[in-house]
Design a protein around this motif. Structure first.
Motif, PDB file in Angstrom:
ATOM      1  N   VAL A 202       0.878  -1.172   0.000  1.00  0.00           N
ATOM      2  CA  VAL A 202       0.000   0.000   0.000  1.00  0.00           C
ATOM      3  C   VAL A 202       0.912   1.218   0.000  1.00  0.00           C
ATOM      4  CG1 VAL A 202      -1.602   1.377   1.374  1.00  0.00           C
ATOM      5  CG2 VAL A 202      -1.990  -1.078   1.104  1.00  0.00           C
ATOM      6  N   GLU A 203       0.710   2.109  -0.961  1.00  0.00           N
ATOM      7  CA  GLU A 203       1.608   3.252  -1.115  1.00  0.00           C
ATOM      8  C   GLU A 203       0.841   4.570  -0.975  1.00  0.00           C
ATOM      9  OE1 GLU A 203       5.039   4.960  -4.172  1.00  0.00           O
ATOM     10  OE2 GLU A 203       3.712   3.335  -4.810  1.00  0.00           O
ATOM     11  N   PHE A 204       1.257   5.385  -0.002  1.00  0.00           N
ATOM     12  CA  PHE A 204       0.713   6.726   0.159  1.00  0.00           C
ATOM     13  C   PHE A 204       1.489   7.659  -0.765  1.00  0.00           C
ATOM     14  CE2 PHE A 204      -0.480   4.505   3.981  1.00  0.00           C
ATOM     15  CZ  PHE A 204      -1.740   4.996   4.288  1.00  0.00           C
ATOM     16  N   LEU A 205       0.791   8.251  -1.717  1.00  0.00           N
ATOM     17  CA  LEU A 205       1.419   9.076  -2.744  1.00  0.00           C
ATOM     18  C   LEU A 205       1.507  10.526  -2.289  1.00  0.00           C
ATOM     19  CD1 LEU A 205      -0.487   7.524  -5.786  1.00  0.00           C
ATOM     20  CD2 LEU A 205       1.815   6.955  -4.976  1.00  0.00           C
ATOM     21  N   PRO A 206       2.254  11.367  -3.025  1.00  0.00           N
ATOM     22  CA  PRO A 206       2.358  12.784  -2.648  1.00  0.00           C
ATOM     23  C   PRO A 206       0.994  13.470  -2.576  1.00  0.00           C
ATOM     24  CG  PRO A 206       4.058  12.220  -4.231  1.00  0.00           C
ATOM     25  CD  PRO A 206       3.164  11.014  -4.131  1.00  0.00           C
ATOM     26  N   THR A 207       0.882  14.390  -1.657  1.00  0.00           N
ATOM     27  CA  THR A 207      -0.380  15.076  -1.391  1.00  0.00           C
ATOM     28  C   THR A 207      -0.816  15.952  -2.565  1.00  0.00           C
ATOM     29  OG1 THR A 207       0.071  15.100   0.981  1.00  0.00           O
ATOM     30  CG2 THR A 207      -1.501  16.728   0.158  1.00  0.00           C
ATOM     31  N   ILE A 208      -2.099  15.921  -2.851  1.00  0.00           N
ATOM     32  CA  ILE A 208      -2.713  16.861  -3.784  1.00  0.00           C
ATOM     33  C   ILE A 208      -3.297  17.995  -2.955  1.00  0.00           C
ATOM     34  CG2 ILE A 208      -4.502  17.201  -5.528  1.00  0.00           C
ATOM     35  CD1 ILE A 208      -4.283  14.247  -6.214  1.00  0.00           C
ATOM     36  N   PRO A 209      -2.839  19.219  -3.159  1.00  0.00           N
ATOM     37  CA  PRO A 209      -3.304  20.318  -2.291  1.00  0.00           C
ATOM     38  C   PRO A 209      -4.779  20.637  -2.500  1.00  0.00           C
ATOM     39  CG  PRO A 209      -2.012  21.181  -4.117  1.00  0.00           C
ATOM     40  CD  PRO A 209      -1.880  19.688  -4.178  1.00  0.00           C
TER      41      PRO A 209
ATOM     42  N   ARG B 298      -5.960  14.424 -12.109  1.00  0.00           N
ATOM     43  CA  ARG B 298      -4.677  14.186 -11.445  1.00  0.00           C
ATOM     44  C   ARG B 298      -4.756  12.976 -10.526  1.00  0.00           C
ATOM     45  NH1 ARG B 298      -1.254  18.681  -7.907  1.00  0.00           N
ATOM     46  NH2 ARG B 298       0.182  17.178  -6.912  1.00  0.00           N
ATOM     47  N   LEU B 299      -5.839  12.883  -9.773  1.00  0.00           N
ATOM     48  CA  LEU B 299      -6.013  11.751  -8.862  1.00  0.00           C
ATOM     49  C   LEU B 299      -6.004  10.435  -9.617  1.00  0.00           C
ATOM     50  CD1 LEU B 299      -6.751  10.609  -6.024  1.00  0.00           C
ATOM     51  CD2 LEU B 299      -9.150  10.907  -6.682  1.00  0.00           C
ATOM     52  N   GLU B 300      -6.821  10.327 -10.645  1.00  0.00           N
ATOM     53  CA  GLU B 300      -6.910   9.071 -11.397  1.00  0.00           C
ATOM     54  C   GLU B 300      -5.587   8.731 -12.062  1.00  0.00           C
ATOM     55  OE1 GLU B 300      -9.613   6.918 -14.876  1.00  0.00           O
ATOM     56  OE2 GLU B 300     -10.176   8.894 -14.095  1.00  0.00           O
ATOM     57  N   GLY B 301      -4.934   9.722 -12.671  1.00  0.00           N
ATOM     58  CA  GLY B 301      -3.675   9.453 -13.347  1.00  0.00           C
ATOM     59  C   GLY B 301      -2.603   8.953 -12.406  1.00  0.00           C
ATOM     60  N   GLU B 302      -2.483   9.593 -11.240  1.00  0.00           N
ATOM     61  CA  GLU B 302      -1.424   9.218 -10.303  1.00  0.00           C
ATOM     62  C   GLU B 302      -1.697   7.878  -9.635  1.00  0.00           C
ATOM     63  OE1 GLU B 302      -0.818  12.472  -7.612  1.00  0.00           O
ATOM     64  OE2 GLU B 302      -0.212  13.865  -9.206  1.00  0.00           O
ATOM     65  N   VAL B 303      -2.942   7.646  -9.203  1.00  0.00           N
ATOM     66  CA  VAL B 303      -3.256   6.386  -8.514  1.00  0.00           C
ATOM     67  C   VAL B 303      -3.169   5.203  -9.474  1.00  0.00           C
ATOM     68  CG1 VAL B 303      -5.060   5.087  -7.332  1.00  0.00           C
ATOM     69  CG2 VAL B 303      -4.658   7.472  -6.735  1.00  0.00           C
ATOM     70  N   GLU B 304      -3.693   5.350 -10.674  1.00  0.00           N
ATOM     71  CA  GLU B 304      -3.670   4.238 -11.628  1.00  0.00           C
ATOM     72  C   GLU B 304      -2.251   3.908 -12.068  1.00  0.00           C
ATOM     73  OE1 GLU B 304      -6.387   2.211 -12.658  1.00  0.00           O
ATOM     74  OE2 GLU B 304      -7.026   3.223 -10.825  1.00  0.00           O
ATOM     75  N   ALA B 305      -1.438   4.929 -12.329  1.00  0.00           N
ATOM     76  CA  ALA B 305      -0.056   4.683 -12.738  1.00  0.00           C
ATOM     77  C   ALA B 305       0.726   3.977 -11.636  1.00  0.00           C
ATOM     78  CB  ALA B 305       0.619   6.003 -13.119  1.00  0.00           C
ATOM     79  N   ALA B 306       0.556   4.445 -10.402  1.00  0.00           N
ATOM     80  CA  ALA B 306       1.281   3.838  -9.280  1.00  0.00           C
ATOM     81  C   ALA B 306       0.790   2.418  -9.013  1.00  0.00           C
ATOM     82  CB  ALA B 306       1.139   4.702  -8.034  1.00  0.00           C
TER      83      ALA B 306
END
Length: 249
Positions: A206-213, A224-232
């Motif tokens: 389980v990976e906590f990714l960088p914060t989206i402000p 941005r949310l979908e792109g970052e979570v799906e790629a990771a």
């Protein structure tokens, strides 16, 4: 069936049975404290989550790894949801997690009482906005402990390699909650499927990714949310040796 595979099936059955037996036992142990303080309910839920991770490691050889920095302040956590395991890991790593849940779960023995005490947000169909607004107001008035609100952006468990759109409701909550968002990716579904008993040995991440402000426009935030979570999450699936099924011809 290969002997090792057969033994893993037996271990998986033992693990699942003891996990569900332990739930009411832990609940009853912590119930007196939970009745008088939400901190008792939080402690009980943390104890159960850590117990499940511990027993998964030695019964079915399923280890869990956490990457990134779990948030400790009041944020929105928008997570990839593949199995019950990612719920367990996320909750065990944050100090005061609360989930958006179906109102019907409040009536489940022990589970419902603990969910209510830790501040989960029960919603009826079509009334999610009202429930979140009340939760935010209760925190501001000091009637509820601040914490981390967990939402599953696709609305349900999604198997590894399966593509499903992100619901606009997450962006609405992001606007309404008014706090930063921490995306979370996972490959837990490779080892602990959304349905079934078999647990595959290995290391679920389980990976906590960088914060989206806070404060981004709705469309920009959701993209941005979908792109970052799906790629990771896709990268974690590859790391776990998962091969997506071939597309139909």
């Amino acid at each position: 069936m290969h002997l090792g595979h057969a033994l893993q099936w037996i271990r998986s059955i033992i693990f699942v049975v003891q996990m569900y037996i332990a739930m009411p036992i832990v609940g009853l142990i912590y119930m007196p404290w939970a009745i008088f303080s939400p901190y008792g309910a939080v402690a009980g839920c943390h104890a159960y989550a850590r117990y499940v991770r511990w027993t998964a490691r030695w019964i079915v050889n399923l280890k869990t790894e956490v990457r990134g920095t779990p948030p400790t302040d009041q944020v929105l956590i928008a997570a990839k949801h593949q199995s019950f395991l990612d719920i367990i890991v996320i909750y065990s790593e944050i100090p005061h997690g609360k989930f958006i849940m179906k109102r019907e779960l409040l009536y489940a023995p022990i589970l419902g009482q603990f969910a209510y005490r830790i501040g989960c947000v029960p919603v009826s169909r079509g009334k999610r906005g009202q429930a979140i607004a009340k939760m935010v107001a209760d925190v501001e008035r000091g009637n509820q402990l601040p914490g981390q609100l967990v939402i599953y952006s696709q609305g349900t468990r999604v198997g590894p390699g399966v593509k499903m759109p992100y619901k606009v409701g997450t962006a609405v909550l992001y606007e309404q909650f008014g706090h930063d968002c921490v995306p979370v990716s996972t490959n837990a579904g490779v080892f602990w499927p959304r349905r079934g008993i078999y647990r595959k040995p290995g290391t679920a991440v389980v990976e906590f990714l960088p914060t989206i402000p806070a404060g981004l426009p709705r469309e920009e935030f959701l993209a941005r949310l979908e792109g970052e979570v799906e790629a990771a999450s896709d990268a974690l699936l590859v790391e776990a040796g998962f091969s997506p099924p071939a597309a139909p011809t």
